[in-house]
Design an enzyme around this catalytic site. Structure first.
Site, PDB file in Angstrom:
ATOM      1  CD  GLU A  62      -2.549   1.543   2.434  1.00 23.13           C
ATOM      2  OE1 GLU A  62      -2.021   2.436   3.132  1.00 23.13           O
ATOM      3  OE2 GLU A  62      -3.565   0.927   2.768  1.00 23.13           O
ATOM      4  CB  ILE A  65      -3.551  10.018   7.292  1.00 24.94           C
ATOM      5  CG1 ILE A  65      -3.475  10.474   8.757  1.00 24.94           C
ATOM      6  CG2 ILE A  65      -4.321   8.707   7.186  1.00 24.94           C
ATOM      7  CD1 ILE A  65      -4.842  10.754   9.376  1.00 24.94           C
ATOM      8  CB  CYS A  66      -1.694   6.402   3.331  1.00 23.86           C
ATOM      9  SG  CYS A  66      -2.741   5.285   4.285  1.00 23.86           S
ATOM     10  CB  THR A  67      -6.834   7.504   3.478  1.00 22.71           C
ATOM     11  OG1 THR A  67      -6.824   7.436   4.911  1.00 22.71           O
ATOM     12  CG2 THR A  67      -6.537   6.127   2.909  1.00 22.71           C
TER      13      THR A  67
END
Length: 460
Positions: free
Chosen positions: A235, A268-270
């Site tokens: 991811e 945050i990756c999202t």
């Protein structure tokens, strides 16, 4: 992939709050990396033969041990990465919950019956892949690591874990706590920087390379696996869009945008990385979003960025956007003083030619482009090389359904930027990675399927 340099002997982590040293740890070299893999390989046969129920019990015990040390590990995380204390503790407790979840799911992970002849048995068996190398990030180091480690362990794999060089003390302590509850060699931790990571992923005696982190590193890992044959789960980065329709309350939409862009200082990756707002609600939305940012800055409600290198990268995106015509409604300047703080920043008049819209900024920055229709916003949101997650705010079911169908992302959220049920899993698209990294499906990634056919012997 071939390593081009040897690791340094040690690394020192500096506090993102004031720049003072947090501590120094050794960097694993080739001998240590090979030794860690050999230890995990030697433990693999016995661990694979351990019953699923017993593996689940031991992982549950490891989770309980982590819960007992939650405040200690969270404090280390705060010192190393700057994460707010309550968020750091929340991340550790999320990791505990994830380990408990996999401790329950592992024993019931099963193969499938197949339809064969009346006097034959046909079925599949899920077997551990072997030795897993888990390379995990700094932005939520315990929660993310717990997912990869938990799924690998309950399915009978042994693990060599390399935590991020930005939080090695947190990762090392996590490894000590978990490994103490497990048989020797089942979980081994190595610390070091990118050189140690390259040494690890270059080794041929690995069966899985599991990575959460940057797209650049993920690509390098995937290239290494072409030579070694390891199964890859990754991811990687995201450039997640938020599309705001013309029928929503602009103040509520601004609150959602602020949560998405500024939580954990945008690390945050999202996180929400780019915003497309309908012209009909653009002005009140921008006014409210600037107020959200201003309140966070005034109340010092943001954690610092993980280090000054990250702050330089974030400000580089902002500075370039301002030079190309964007306007800062709030923030946009590097504050004076120690540490690596950066203010919540709102940019208007952004274009898709700007780096702040085309790349993952990974900081508390909300760049906004005004669009003339929901369809235009959806089109622009879809035109990106990443495909991690996306959010739409709309009161029209037809618009929501269209967004779900058209957005090329592993996760699509409607009317909640961080919504989602426990156990959810998604497959990142494009430059955001490949494979399931969470949820029950991660158990499938950590195993390989054997098809079995059994018949009676011939009586002739």
């Amino acid at each position: 992939m071939t390593s081009t340099s040897s690791p340094p002997a040690e690394m020192t982590v500096l506090s993102p709050h004031d720049g003072t040293p947090v501590g120094t740890l050794p960097c694993a070299g080739e001998e240590e990396v090979r030794g860690a893999i050999a230890t995990a390989r030697a433990a693999a046969p016995d661990w694979a033969r351990t019953s699923p129920e017993e593996r689940g019990r031991l992982v549950r015990a490891a989770a309980d041990a982590l819960a007992q040390h939650a405040e200690e590990v969270a404090a280390l995380n705060t010192r190393e990465t700057g994460k707010l204390a309550h968020e750091a503790l929340g991340g550790v407790l999320a990791g505990v919950g994830t380990l408990h979840q996999y401790a329950e799911l592992g024993p019931v992970h099963r193969g499938h019956a197949l339809r064969g002849g009346a006097l034959a048995s046909d079925y599949t068996v899920a077997e551990p892949r072997g030795v897993v190398a888990a390379i995990t990030p700094w932005n939520d180091p315990v929660a993310v690591a717990a997912g990869l480690l938990g799924a690998a362990l309950v399915t009978g794999n042994t693990v060599v874990h390399k935590p991020s060089e930005r939080c090695p003390h947190t990762g090392a302590r996590l490894g000590e706590i978990l490994a103490a509850a497990l048989p020797d060699g089942v979980l081994v931790t190595v610390t070091g920087g990118p050189e140690t990571g390259r040494l690890l992923t270059d080794q041929a005696d690995l069966d899985v390379l599991a990575h959460v982190g940057s797209t650049e590193t993920g690509r390098a890992i995937a290239r290494a696996a072409l030579d070694t044959g390891a199964h890859v789960i990754r991811e990687n980065g995201g450039n997640d869009p938020l599309v705001v329709d013309d029928d929503v309350d602009p103040a509520w939409a601004a609150e959602q945008a602020a949560i998405g862009a500024f939580t954990n200082a945008g690390q945050i990756c999202t996180s929400v990385e780019r915003i497309y707002v309908h012209r009909a609600v653009a002005e009140p939305f921008l006014h409210a979003l600037a107020a959200e940012a201003r309140q966070r800055n005034r109340e010092a409600a943001l954690a610092p960025l993980v280090d000054r290198r990250m702050r330089d990268a974030v400000h580089g995106h902002v500075r370039a956007a301002l030079q190309d015509g964007a306007t800062a409604l709030e923030g946009g300047e590097v504050p004076e003083g120690a540490g690596s703080f950066y203010p919540a920043t709102v940019l208007r008049d952004c274009t898709d030619a700007m780096q702040v819209m085309t790349e993952e900024t990974f900081g508390p920055v909300a760049p906004v482009r005004v669009v003339d229709s929901f369809a235009e916003g959806l089109h622009l949101a879809s035109r990106d090389r990443y495909g991690l997650a996306a959010t739409v705010l709309t009161g029209r079911i037809a618009h929501a359904q269209r967004a779900i169908a058209e957005l090329p992302a592993g996760t699509v959220k409607v009317n909640n930027v961080f919504g989602g049920a426990p156990g959810g899993a998604a497959q990142p698209r494009r430059d955001s990675g490949a494979g399931f990294g969470y949820g029950p499906e991660l158990l499938d990634e950590m195993t390989q399927v054997k098809v079995v056919h059994v018949e009676m012997p011939s009586s002739r």
